[in-house]
Design a protein around this motif. Structure first.
Motif, PDB file in Angstrom:
ATOM      1  N   GLY A  13      68.413  63.319  64.302  1.00 39.34           N
ATOM      2  CA  GLY A  13      68.338  61.872  64.208  1.00 39.34           C
ATOM      3  C   GLY A  13      67.525  61.411  63.018  1.00 39.34           C
ATOM      4  N   GLU A  14      67.097  60.150  63.067  1.00 44.95           N
ATOM      5  CA  GLU A  14      66.352  59.568  61.959  1.00 44.95           C
ATOM      6  C   GLU A  14      65.085  58.902  62.458  1.00 44.95           C
ATOM      7  OE1 GLU A  14      68.736  56.851  59.773  1.00 44.95           O
ATOM      8  OE2 GLU A  14      69.914  58.436  58.788  1.00 44.95           O
ATOM      9  N   TYR A  15      64.098  58.793  61.538  1.00 42.24           N
ATOM     10  CA  TYR A  15      62.863  58.060  61.820  1.00 42.24           C
ATOM     11  C   TYR A  15      62.533  57.260  60.576  1.00 42.24           C
ATOM     12  CZ  TYR A  15      57.929  57.062  62.774  1.00 42.24           C
ATOM     13  OH  TYR A  15      56.718  56.428  62.976  1.00 42.24           O
ATOM     14  N   TYR A  55      64.541  58.266  57.614  1.00 44.39           N
ATOM     15  CA  TYR A  55      64.485  59.657  57.150  1.00 44.39           C
ATOM     16  C   TYR A  55      64.946  60.593  58.256  1.00 44.39           C
ATOM     17  CZ  TYR A  55      61.586  57.760  53.384  1.00 44.39           C
ATOM     18  OH  TYR A  55      61.130  57.039  52.323  1.00 44.39           O
ATOM     19  N   PRO A  56      65.652  61.665  57.902  1.00 42.19           N
ATOM     20  CA  PRO A  56      66.126  62.612  58.916  1.00 42.19           C
ATOM     21  C   PRO A  56      64.945  63.235  59.669  1.00 42.19           C
ATOM     22  CG  PRO A  56      67.226  62.988  56.814  1.00 42.19           C
ATOM     23  CD  PRO A  56      66.092  62.033  56.546  1.00 42.19           C
ATOM     24  N   VAL A  57      65.024  63.295  60.984  1.00 44.61           N
ATOM     25  CA  VAL A  57      63.984  63.901  61.809  1.00 44.61           C
ATOM     26  C   VAL A  57      64.218  65.408  61.900  1.00 44.61           C
ATOM     27  CG1 VAL A  57      63.037  64.036  64.147  1.00 44.61           C
ATOM     28  CG2 VAL A  57      63.581  61.795  63.148  1.00 44.61           C
ATOM     29  N   VAL A  58      63.137  66.189  61.831  1.00 48.43           N
ATOM     30  CA  VAL A  58      63.259  67.647  61.982  1.00 48.43           C
ATOM     31  C   VAL A  58      62.444  68.092  63.198  1.00 48.43           C
ATOM     32  CG1 VAL A  58      63.585  68.044  59.520  1.00 48.43           C
ATOM     33  CG2 VAL A  58      61.283  68.091  60.453  1.00 48.43           C
ATOM     34  N   ASN A  59      62.908  69.114  63.861  1.00 51.78           N
ATOM     35  CA  ASN A  59      62.138  69.691  64.956  1.00 51.78           C
ATOM     36  C   ASN A  59      61.010  70.546  64.389  1.00 51.78           C
ATOM     37  OD1 ASN A  59      63.866  68.579  66.931  1.00 51.78           O
ATOM     38  ND2 ASN A  59      65.293  70.295  66.691  1.00 51.78           N
ATOM     39  N   GLU A 108      53.576  61.611  68.590  1.00 49.80           N
ATOM     40  CA  GLU A 108      54.009  60.213  68.523  1.00 49.80           C
ATOM     41  C   GLU A 108      54.870  59.967  67.292  1.00 49.80           C
ATOM     42  OE1 GLU A 108      50.825  57.451  68.939  1.00 49.80           O
ATOM     43  OE2 GLU A 108      49.765  58.695  70.384  1.00 49.80           O
ATOM     44  N   VAL A 109      54.595  60.776  66.242  1.00 46.25           N
ATOM     45  CA  VAL A 109      55.374  60.681  65.006  1.00 46.25           C
ATOM     46  C   VAL A 109      56.085  62.010  64.813  1.00 46.25           C
ATOM     47  CG1 VAL A 109      55.309  60.371  62.510  1.00 46.25           C
ATOM     48  CG2 VAL A 109      53.758  59.055  63.973  1.00 46.25           C
ATOM     49  N   PRO A 110      57.401  62.029  64.591  1.00 48.92           N
ATOM     50  CA  PRO A 110      58.135  63.286  64.431  1.00 48.92           C
ATOM     51  C   PRO A 110      58.003  63.828  63.018  1.00 48.92           C
ATOM     52  CG  PRO A 110      59.644  61.471  64.184  1.00 48.92           C
ATOM     53  CD  PRO A 110      58.304  60.859  64.533  1.00 48.92           C
ATOM     54  N   GLY A 111      58.431  65.077  62.865  1.00 44.94           N
ATOM     55  CA  GLY A 111      58.548  65.622  61.522  1.00 44.94           C
ATOM     56  C   GLY A 111      59.770  65.029  60.855  1.00 44.94           C
ATOM     57  N   ILE A 112      59.705  64.838  59.544  1.00 44.86           N
ATOM     58  CA  ILE A 112      60.840  64.239  58.835  1.00 44.86           C
ATOM     59  C   ILE A 112      61.116  64.986  57.535  1.00 44.86           C
ATOM     60  CG2 ILE A 112      60.395  61.948  59.784  1.00 44.86           C
ATOM     61  CD1 ILE A 112      59.180  61.194  57.067  1.00 44.86           C
ATOM     62  N   ASN A 113      62.292  64.729  56.993  1.00 41.40           N
ATOM     63  CA  ASN A 113      62.659  65.244  55.683  1.00 41.40           C
ATOM     64  C   ASN A 113      62.709  64.059  54.735  1.00 41.40           C
ATOM     65  OD1 ASN A 113      64.424  65.990  53.383  1.00 41.40           O
ATOM     66  ND2 ASN A 113      64.580  67.939  54.477  1.00 41.40           N
ATOM     67  N   ASN A 134      61.576  66.933  50.805  1.00 45.93           N
ATOM     68  CA  ASN A 134      60.294  67.487  51.205  1.00 45.93           C
ATOM     69  C   ASN A 134      60.126  67.344  52.708  1.00 45.93           C
ATOM     70  OD1 ASN A 134      59.346  68.143  48.564  1.00 45.93           O
ATOM     71  ND2 ASN A 134      58.963  65.957  48.223  1.00 45.93           N
ATOM     72  N   THR A 135      59.720  68.408  53.367  1.00 47.92           N
ATOM     73  CA  THR A 135      59.520  68.368  54.810  1.00 47.92           C
ATOM     74  C   THR A 135      58.089  67.961  55.127  1.00 47.92           C
ATOM     75  OG1 THR A 135      61.133  70.138  55.142  1.00 47.92           O
ATOM     76  CG2 THR A 135      59.609  69.707  56.949  1.00 47.92           C
ATOM     77  N   LEU A 136      57.936  66.898  55.927  1.00 46.63           N
ATOM     78  CA  LEU A 136      56.632  66.415  56.353  1.00 46.63           C
ATOM     79  C   LEU A 136      56.524  66.609  57.859  1.00 46.63           C
ATOM     80  CD1 LEU A 136      56.447  63.036  54.355  1.00 46.63           C
ATOM     81  CD2 LEU A 136      55.676  65.290  53.648  1.00 46.63           C
ATOM     82  N   ILE A 137      55.405  67.134  58.304  1.00 43.29           N
ATOM     83  CA  ILE A 137      55.233  67.382  59.739  1.00 43.29           C
ATOM     84  C   ILE A 137      53.936  66.747  60.211  1.00 43.29           C
ATOM     85  CG2 ILE A 137      56.534  69.549  59.703  1.00 43.29           C
ATOM     86  CD1 ILE A 137      53.919  71.061  59.646  1.00 43.29           C
ATOM     87  N   PRO A 138      53.816  66.406  61.506  1.00 40.94           N
ATOM     88  CA  PRO A 138      52.623  65.750  62.029  1.00 40.94           C
ATOM     89  C   PRO A 138      51.425  66.716  62.063  1.00 40.94           C
ATOM     90  CG  PRO A 138      54.139  66.236  63.818  1.00 40.94           C
ATOM     91  CD  PRO A 138      54.862  66.544  62.540  1.00 40.94           C
ATOM     92  N   LEU A 139      50.431  66.410  61.288  1.00 37.57           N
ATOM     93  CA  LEU A 139      49.263  67.280  61.150  1.00 37.57           C
ATOM     94  C   LEU A 139      48.542  67.487  62.472  1.00 37.57           C
ATOM     95  CD1 LEU A 139      47.269  68.815  59.300  1.00 37.57           C
ATOM     96  CD2 LEU A 139      46.078  66.657  58.923  1.00 37.57           C
TER      97      LEU A 139
END
Length: 257
Positions: free
Chosen positions: A28-30, A33-37, A48-53, A57-62
């Protein structure tokens, strides 16, 4: 972006924990931006915030990833600074070794034993300057008064005491603790070399006094020459003992602060 729970980390964090945390396929999207598992140690984690592309660049919840790894995340609003503290770092006082680096108590005990021995050697070497000064004063007194009054008590008060102290230190270095310290590389042979140099210096000072006493009693000038040679050799060995000890102890301290 929320203060802590909404923090996002760049792909560099993924590289730092390669094999531990990973981004899987999109779901899906957030915010466009595309959401990543996000998978940590084989287990999917969500916050509360998903990982996104974001633009490749892949961003993940710290916060979610850090806590899944047993770390704590902090946020300083004033400086906009996120901090991550691992469990090992949190449990170790500042400046103390971590659990994997804890100093062996037995080694610490051996280090202290070597340090105590070094103090005795240093004190023994320092005493040489006292002997040298007393000989100098005794010689000056004789030159002025033609009286060897200050030479006579040296044999009684100094040499035996020096010998006793020397053999006490040698005996200590032959004990089990020092043998173990030697095997572990804690007792530098140069420390013992400095002690032997000091002993040689002391013997030469004793010879100088003996030669001068014979010169006084016999009047033969060769004994005065022997006195001068022995005194000079003693002083050279005294300086060598001090130099050798200083170098050895400085190296020991640098390795065992």
């Amino acid at each position: 972006m929320k203060k802590k729970t909404g923090l996002l980390a760049a792909a560099g964090l993924l590289l730092a924990v390669s094999g531990v945390a990973a981004a899987a396929g999109t779901t899906g999207e957030y915010k466009g931006y595309p959401v990543v598992n996000v998978v940590v140690n084989g287990k999917e984690v969500r916050g509360e915030v998903p990982g996104i592309n974001m633009e490749g660049n892949t961003l993940i919840p710290l916060k979610v990833v850090s806590e899944a790894l047993g770390a704590k995340v902090g946020w300083d609003q004033a400086t906009a600074t996120a901090t991550v503290t691992t469990t090992a770092a949190a449990s170790s006082p500042a400046g103390s070794p971590t659990s994997g680096q804890a100093e062996d108590p037995e080694k610490r005990k051996l280090v202290q034993s070597v340090r105590d021995l070094s103090k005795k050697i240093d004190a023994y070497i320092d005493e040489l300057s006292t002997i040298r000064e007393r000989i100098r004063i005794a010689k000056e007194f004789y030159d002025i008064k033609k009286n060897d009054h200050y030479f006579k008590p040296m044999n009684e008060f100094y040499w035996k005491s020096f010998e006793d102290r020397y053999w006490a230190i040698v005996t200590e270095t032959s004990g089990s603790a020092m043998n173990e310290a030697r095997q572990k590389g804690l007792l530098d042979k140069k420390l013992m070399e400095s002690l032997d140099n000091a002993q040689t210096s002391m013997q030469n000072y004793k010879n100088a006094v003996d030669h001068f006493s014979r010169y006084v009693s016999s009047g033969q000038s060769q004994f005065l020459d022997y006195y001068i040679t022995s005194y000079a050799n003693a002083f050279d060995m005294e300086l060598k003992a001090k130099e050798t000890f200083a170098g050895a102890f400085a190296e020991f301290q640098s390795k065992n602060p």
